[in-house]
Write an enzyme that holds these catalytic residues in place. Structure first.
Site, mmCIF file in Angstrom:
data_model
loop_
_atom_site.group_PDB
_atom_site.id
_atom_site.type_symbol
_atom_site.label_atom_id
_atom_site.label_comp_id
_atom_site.label_asym_id
_atom_site.label_seq_id
_atom_site.Cartn_x
_atom_site.Cartn_y
_atom_site.Cartn_z
ATOM 1 N N SER A 78 26.406 59.152 90.760
ATOM 2 C CA SER A 78 27.582 58.741 91.515
ATOM 3 C C SER A 78 27.386 59.060 92.991
ATOM 4 C CB SER A 78 28.820 59.487 90.994
ATOM 5 O OG SER A 78 29.897 59.389 91.900
ATOM 6 N N TYR A 124 32.012 67.848 89.289
ATOM 7 C CA TYR A 124 31.384 66.573 88.913
ATOM 8 C C TYR A 124 30.287 66.199 89.905
ATOM 9 C CZ TYR A 124 31.101 61.448 88.297
ATOM 10 O OH TYR A 124 30.682 60.153 88.121
ATOM 11 N N LYS A 156 26.273 65.677 89.162
ATOM 12 C CA LYS A 156 25.551 64.438 89.454
ATOM 13 C C LYS A 156 24.408 64.669 90.444
ATOM 14 C CE LYS A 156 27.672 61.505 86.789
ATOM 15 N NZ LYS A 156 26.965 60.996 85.585
ATOM 16 N N THR A 210 36.682 50.455 86.277
ATOM 17 C CA THR A 210 36.601 50.775 84.859
ATOM 18 C C THR A 210 37.938 51.360 84.397
ATOM 19 O OG1 THR A 210 35.741 52.978 85.369
ATOM 20 C CG2 THR A 210 34.122 51.219 85.024
#
Length: 248
Positions: free
Chosen positions: A145, A158, A162, A192
């Site tokens: 990401s 997060y 990543k 999404t």
């Protein structure tokens, strides 16, 4: 679309929805048999049936929480038992958790984010990468990401996971080369299921930070995934390909 992956077997984690679903359908359309893995077996089974109906390719639904070491091993065994080989592994499963402030991130929350995004990617790549190398070839695609290089305050654990995945890509490429190629797709904001919960201002913020002026459609990842899975990328390993609309 040509049958560029005819005779190949592709494993996609987080494969039942979002970007994973788009990649599964594209791989099958390109002639590959697919293993669709996620925590929700019903969703995997439904997509597997769709793949068989639409493409005639074989499709295996597999329940797997990639943050669990043992379940990663079970997924690998199921894939090899069903197909006898794996040619492409796509480590797509990922997740982030909302938190009010960093000091209120619990140990359980932190561990869950690291396990899903990094631990599972490492374990599956180690197990399948070793078998690919012994068999003489294969491709591993890790999904990262823009948070890895532009971490936002709302997603620091997060983002750290990543960033580690991108480092892992280089290490895996050096470990399992020259037989196995390992690359990263660094994703920008995509429309999404997660994006559907964004407030309008967040969607506008994300779109406004891309050169192309929009967030990505899930199908926008397909070209990069097919490129890295196929011989079109035969001289590409240890690399990161940004599919982010020019996020800045």
């Amino acid at each position: 679309m040509g049958k560029t992956l005819s005779g190949k077997v592709v494993v996609v984690t987080g494969g039942s929805r979002g970007l994973g679903r788009e990649m599964v359908l594209a791989f099958a359309a390109a002639g590959a048999d697919v293993v669709i893995a996620s925590r929700k077996i019903e969703a995997c089974a439904a997509l597997a049936a769709e793949v068989r109906d639409q493409t005639g390719q074989r499709a295996l639904a597999a329940q797997c929480n990639v943050g669990d070491w043992a379940q990663c091993g079970a997924l690998v065994e199921a894939a090899y038992e069903e197909f006898g080989r794996v040619d492409v592994l796509v480590n797509n499963a990922g997740m982030s958790l909302l938190y009010p402030s960093l000091d209120q991130v619990s140990e359980a929350m932190f561990d869950k984010v690291i396990a899903t995004n990094l631990k599972g990617t490492f374990r599956l790549s180690a197990l399948i990468g070793a078998r690919m190398a012994a068999a003489g070839g294969g491709s591993i695609i890790n999904i990262s990401s823009v948070e890895a290089v532009q971490p936002e305050p709302m997603a620091v654990p997060y983002a750290a996971a990543k960033a580690a995945v991108e480092s892992l890509t280089v290490g895996l490429a050096r470990t399992y080369g020259p037989a196995v190629r390992v690359n990263t797709i660094r994703c920008g904001p995509f429309d999404t299921d997660i994006a559907k919960s964004w407030p309008p201002q967040v969607r506008e913020f994300m779109a406004g930070h891309t050169v192309l002026g929009r967030i990505g459609d899930p199908g926008d990842i397909v070209g990069a995934a097919l490129f890295l899975a196929s011989e079109a990328s035969a001289f590409c390993t240890g690399s990161t390909l940004a599919i982010d609309g020019g996020f800045q």
